[in-house]
Design a protein around this motif. Structure first.
Motif, PDB file in Angstrom:
ATOM      1  N   ASP A  35       0.820  -1.212   0.000  1.00  0.00           N
ATOM      2  CA  ASP A  35       0.000   0.000   0.000  1.00  0.00           C
ATOM      3  C   ASP A  35       0.853   1.260   0.000  1.00  0.00           C
ATOM      4  O   ASP A  35       0.321   2.370  -0.087  1.00  0.00           O
ATOM      5  N   SER A  36       2.145   1.105   0.098  1.00  0.00           N
ATOM      6  CA  SER A  36       3.064   2.237   0.176  1.00  0.00           C
ATOM      7  C   SER A  36       3.842   2.393  -1.131  1.00  0.00           C
ATOM      8  O   SER A  36       3.863   1.498  -1.977  1.00  0.00           O
ATOM      9  N   TYR A  37       4.465   3.571  -1.288  1.00  0.00           N
ATOM     10  CA  TYR A  37       5.447   3.753  -2.352  1.00  0.00           C
ATOM     11  C   TYR A  37       6.719   3.013  -1.944  1.00  0.00           C
ATOM     12  O   TYR A  37       7.107   3.024  -0.769  1.00  0.00           O
ATOM     13  N   LEU A  38       7.365   2.398  -2.907  1.00  0.00           N
ATOM     14  CA  LEU A  38       8.576   1.624  -2.638  1.00  0.00           C
ATOM     15  C   LEU A  38       9.721   2.254  -3.418  1.00  0.00           C
ATOM     16  O   LEU A  38       9.666   2.342  -4.640  1.00  0.00           O
ATOM     17  N   VAL A  39      10.751   2.677  -2.699  1.00  0.00           N
ATOM     18  CA  VAL A  39      11.925   3.297  -3.321  1.00  0.00           C
ATOM     19  C   VAL A  39      13.169   2.671  -2.703  1.00  0.00           C
ATOM     20  O   VAL A  39      13.335   2.685  -1.485  1.00  0.00           O
ATOM     21  N   GLY A  40      14.034   2.114  -3.532  1.00  0.00           N
ATOM     22  CA  GLY A  40      15.226   1.482  -2.987  1.00  0.00           C
ATOM     23  C   GLY A  40      16.312   1.343  -4.032  1.00  0.00           C
ATOM     24  O   GLY A  40      16.157   1.779  -5.175  1.00  0.00           O
ATOM     25  N   PHE A  41      17.407   0.716  -3.640  1.00  0.00           N
ATOM     26  CA  PHE A  41      18.494   0.485  -4.593  1.00  0.00           C
ATOM     27  C   PHE A  41      19.187  -0.833  -4.265  1.00  0.00           C
ATOM     28  O   PHE A  41      19.190  -1.298  -3.120  1.00  0.00           O
ATOM     29  N   VAL A  63      18.394   2.130  -9.033  1.00  0.00           N
ATOM     30  CA  VAL A  63      17.284   2.517  -8.161  1.00  0.00           C
ATOM     31  C   VAL A  63      15.986   1.940  -8.719  1.00  0.00           C
ATOM     32  O   VAL A  63      15.720   2.040  -9.918  1.00  0.00           O
ATOM     33  N   PHE A  64      15.179   1.323  -7.849  1.00  0.00           N
ATOM     34  CA  PHE A  64      13.868   0.827  -8.261  1.00  0.00           C
ATOM     35  C   PHE A  64      12.789   1.614  -7.533  1.00  0.00           C
ATOM     36  O   PHE A  64      12.930   1.979  -6.366  1.00  0.00           O
ATOM     37  N   MET A  65      11.682   1.889  -8.246  1.00  0.00           N
ATOM     38  CA  MET A  65      10.604   2.747  -7.732  1.00  0.00           C
ATOM     39  C   MET A  65       9.263   2.148  -8.141  1.00  0.00           C
ATOM     40  O   MET A  65       8.995   1.983  -9.325  1.00  0.00           O
ATOM     41  N   LEU A  66       8.419   1.847  -7.166  1.00  0.00           N
ATOM     42  CA  LEU A  66       7.118   1.249  -7.425  1.00  0.00           C
ATOM     43  C   LEU A  66       6.022   2.056  -6.748  1.00  0.00           C
ATOM     44  O   LEU A  66       6.177   2.486  -5.600  1.00  0.00           O
ATOM     45  N   ASP A  67       4.912   2.233  -7.467  1.00  0.00           N
ATOM     46  CA  ASP A  67       3.746   2.903  -6.907  1.00  0.00           C
ATOM     47  C   ASP A  67       2.979   1.952  -5.990  1.00  0.00           C
ATOM     48  O   ASP A  67       3.111   0.725  -6.095  1.00  0.00           O
ATOM     49  N   ALA A 109      -4.962  15.197  -8.060  1.00  0.00           N
ATOM     50  CA  ALA A 109      -3.915  14.414  -8.710  1.00  0.00           C
ATOM     51  C   ALA A 109      -3.150  13.576  -7.690  1.00  0.00           C
ATOM     52  O   ALA A 109      -3.046  13.930  -6.519  1.00  0.00           O
ATOM     53  N   GLN A 110      -2.616  12.467  -8.164  1.00  0.00           N
ATOM     54  CA  GLN A 110      -1.789  11.588  -7.352  1.00  0.00           C
ATOM     55  C   GLN A 110      -0.416  11.469  -7.988  1.00  0.00           C
ATOM     56  O   GLN A 110      -0.287  11.468  -9.205  1.00  0.00           O
ATOM     57  N   ALA A 111       0.596  11.356  -7.142  1.00  0.00           N
ATOM     58  CA  ALA A 111       1.968  11.223  -7.635  1.00  0.00           C
ATOM     59  C   ALA A 111       2.236   9.782  -8.047  1.00  0.00           C
ATOM     60  O   ALA A 111       1.802   8.838  -7.379  1.00  0.00           O
ATOM     61  N   GLY A 112       2.941   9.612  -9.165  1.00  0.00           N
ATOM     62  CA  GLY A 112       3.318   8.283  -9.634  1.00  0.00           C
ATOM     63  C   GLY A 112       4.688   8.328 -10.278  1.00  0.00           C
ATOM     64  O   GLY A 112       5.109   9.366 -10.810  1.00  0.00           O
ATOM     65  N   LEU A 154      14.254  12.756  -5.550  1.00  0.00           N
ATOM     66  CA  LEU A 154      13.219  11.856  -6.045  1.00  0.00           C
ATOM     67  C   LEU A 154      12.246  12.564  -6.989  1.00  0.00           C
ATOM     68  O   LEU A 154      11.683  11.941  -7.896  1.00  0.00           O
ATOM     69  N   SER A 155      12.033  13.840  -6.797  1.00  0.00           N
ATOM     70  CA  SER A 155      10.978  14.564  -7.503  1.00  0.00           C
ATOM     71  C   SER A 155      11.072  14.491  -9.030  1.00  0.00           C
ATOM     72  O   SER A 155      10.021  14.426  -9.697  1.00  0.00           O
ATOM     73  N   PRO A 156      12.269  14.481  -9.661  1.00  0.00           N
ATOM     74  CA  PRO A 156      12.289  14.383 -11.127  1.00  0.00           C
ATOM     75  C   PRO A 156      11.731  13.069 -11.656  1.00  0.00           C
ATOM     76  O   PRO A 156      11.396  12.973 -12.845  1.00  0.00           O
ATOM     77  N   HIS A 157      11.599  12.073 -10.797  1.00  0.00           N
ATOM     78  CA  HIS A 157      11.088  10.768 -11.230  1.00  0.00           C
ATOM     79  C   HIS A 157       9.586  10.635 -11.004  1.00  0.00           C
ATOM     80  O   HIS A 157       9.028   9.563 -11.224  1.00  0.00           O
ATOM     81  N   LEU A 158       8.936  11.704 -10.579  1.00  0.00           N
ATOM     82  CA  LEU A 158       7.510  11.671 -10.293  1.00  0.00           C
ATOM     83  C   LEU A 158       6.726  12.509 -11.302  1.00  0.00           C
ATOM     84  O   LEU A 158       7.233  13.496 -11.832  1.00  0.00           O
ATOM     85  N   GLN A 159       5.498  12.099 -11.543  1.00  0.00           N
ATOM     86  CA  GLN A 159       4.572  12.916 -12.307  1.00  0.00           C
ATOM     87  C   GLN A 159       3.215  12.853 -11.611  1.00  0.00           C
ATOM     88  O   GLN A 159       2.920  11.903 -10.884  1.00  0.00           O
ATOM     89  N   TRP A 160       2.400  13.882 -11.835  1.00  0.00           N
ATOM     90  CA  TRP A 160       1.093  13.954 -11.196  1.00  0.00           C
ATOM     91  C   TRP A 160       0.027  13.535 -12.188  1.00  0.00           C
ATOM     92  O   TRP A 160      -0.020  14.039 -13.308  1.00  0.00           O
ATOM     93  N   ARG A 161      -0.827  12.609 -11.760  1.00  0.00           N
ATOM     94  CA  ARG A 161      -1.858  12.064 -12.642  1.00  0.00           C
ATOM     95  C   ARG A 161      -3.220  12.164 -11.960  1.00  0.00           C
ATOM     96  O   ARG A 161      -3.323  11.996 -10.747  1.00  0.00           O
ATOM     97  N   ILE A 162      -4.253  12.402 -12.751  1.00  0.00           N
ATOM     98  CA  ILE A 162      -5.622  12.390 -12.245  1.00  0.00           C
ATOM     99  C   ILE A 162      -6.117  10.947 -12.329  1.00  0.00           C
ATOM    100  O   ILE A 162      -6.229  10.396 -13.430  1.00  0.00           O
ATOM    101  N   PRO A 163      -6.396  10.314 -11.194  1.00  0.00           N
ATOM    102  CA  PRO A 163      -6.857   8.913 -11.240  1.00  0.00           C
ATOM    103  C   PRO A 163      -8.233   8.798 -11.864  1.00  0.00           C
ATOM    104  O   PRO A 163      -9.101   9.651 -11.672  1.00  0.00           O
ATOM    105  N   LEU A 164      -8.418   7.742 -12.647  1.00  0.00           N
ATOM    106  CA  LEU A 164      -9.695   7.492 -13.299  1.00  0.00           C
ATOM    107  C   LEU A 164     -10.637   6.791 -12.334  1.00  0.00           C
ATOM    108  O   LEU A 164     -10.234   5.878 -11.611  1.00  0.00           O
ATOM    109  N   GLN A 165     -11.885   7.221 -12.301  1.00  0.00           N
ATOM    110  CA  GLN A 165     -12.872   6.546 -11.466  1.00  0.00           C
ATOM    111  C   GLN A 165     -13.078   5.111 -11.936  1.00  0.00           C
ATOM    112  O   GLN A 165     -13.127   4.186 -11.138  1.00  0.00           O
TER     113      GLN A 165
END
Length: 278
Positions: A35-41, A63-67, A109-112, A154-165
């Protein structure tokens, strides 16, 4: 599971971030999500995992990054195994902190993450710094400074998206079944009943569900329960209480599934997240 495998876990009370340091040889863990963001190396060795419909190979420094909710597994293709560090970041904490850096992002928006794997030495260094800071009895202002540097990298690897219902790419039968599983995750759900609710026979439902979500309905239900189990254990509930509350047959049943997904027992996870005795 190799006797050389080990997992060290700690949860920071202020941020809710879990810090994991682990080593695996051979098969590491079955497909699961967090349920969390996962960031590691990856520190040493070669880490191989499937995510977002493709196989990824992480080598030292990668570096691996998972939503949240992204299904992934893990294994060591080389005999020596792999060692890695990971931050499991609470979505509410990350969104609150990141909105300082992205004040113009829409409120809905949600970060991904834009990619799953990246060679970014500066980010890997920042992850290690955040990991060390969360593990140490450091002054809060010092820790916040370290975490701010990590978020900036971390911020350059993120984008903001509007989640679809309702994602139009997902079959309606799969969506209906998923929604029912979320609403009834503690129940002993029959596949025929689930298919009836979804409006399909169970064979068509199973095919559509796996194509849409990467897991069969029964495996998806187990992952829902395991994600809830982590929350309940971190709140201090015992494995016996959690197993009973979530519909597992008994504590051993919960333990077997928990070990397959996370390579630690529920009791160990609870102890590391709460400092309560087993």
């Amino acid at each position: 599971m190799s006797e050389n495998n080990w997992v060290n876990l700690f949860k920071d009370a202020d941020t809710g971030i879990e810090t994991l340091h682990a080593h695996f040889e051979g098969h590491a863990y079955d497909p699961h999500w967090h349920d969390s963001y996962l960031v590691g190396f990856t520190e040493t060795g070669v880490q191989q995992f499937d995510c977002r419909g493709q196989r990824h190979v992480s080598t030292p420094g990668a570096v691996f990054m998972l939503d949240p909710g992204e299904i992934h597994d893990g294994e060591a293709p080389a005999e020596a195994g792999f060692t890695y560090r990971t931050l499991y970041i609470d979505p509410h904490w990350l969104e609150r902190e990141m909105r300082v850096l992205f004040p113009d992002a829409a409120s809905t928006a949600q970060a991904g993450f834009t990619q799953t794997l990246a060679m970014d030495p500066a980010l890997a260094h920042a992850i290690a710094g955040a990991w060390d800071s969360l593990q140490a009895p450091e002054l809060r202002i010092v820790r916040q400074g370290v975490l701010d540097r990590f978020l900036a990298r971390l911020s350059p690897h993120l984008q903001w998206r509007i989640p679809l219902q309702q994602d139009p790419r997902l079959p309606a039968v799969a969506r209906r079944a998923r929604d029912y599983l979320h609403a009834h995750l503690t129940e002993d759900i029959d596949l025929d009943r689930l298919a009836q609710i979804a409006g399909a026979d169970r064979f068509r439902l199973s095919r559509a569900f796996k194509a849409a979500f990467g897991l069969a309905p029964h495996a998806y239900l187990v992952q829902l329960r395991l994600a809830r189990a982590r929350h309940l254990l971190a709140q201090g509930q015992t494995p016996v209480q959690v197993a009973s509350a979530l519909g597992f047959a008994d504590q051993s049943h919960l333990g077997r599934w928990f070990m397959r997904a996370y390579r630690m027992t529920p009791a160990h996870y609870r102890k590391r997240c709460t400092n309560l005795p087993d």
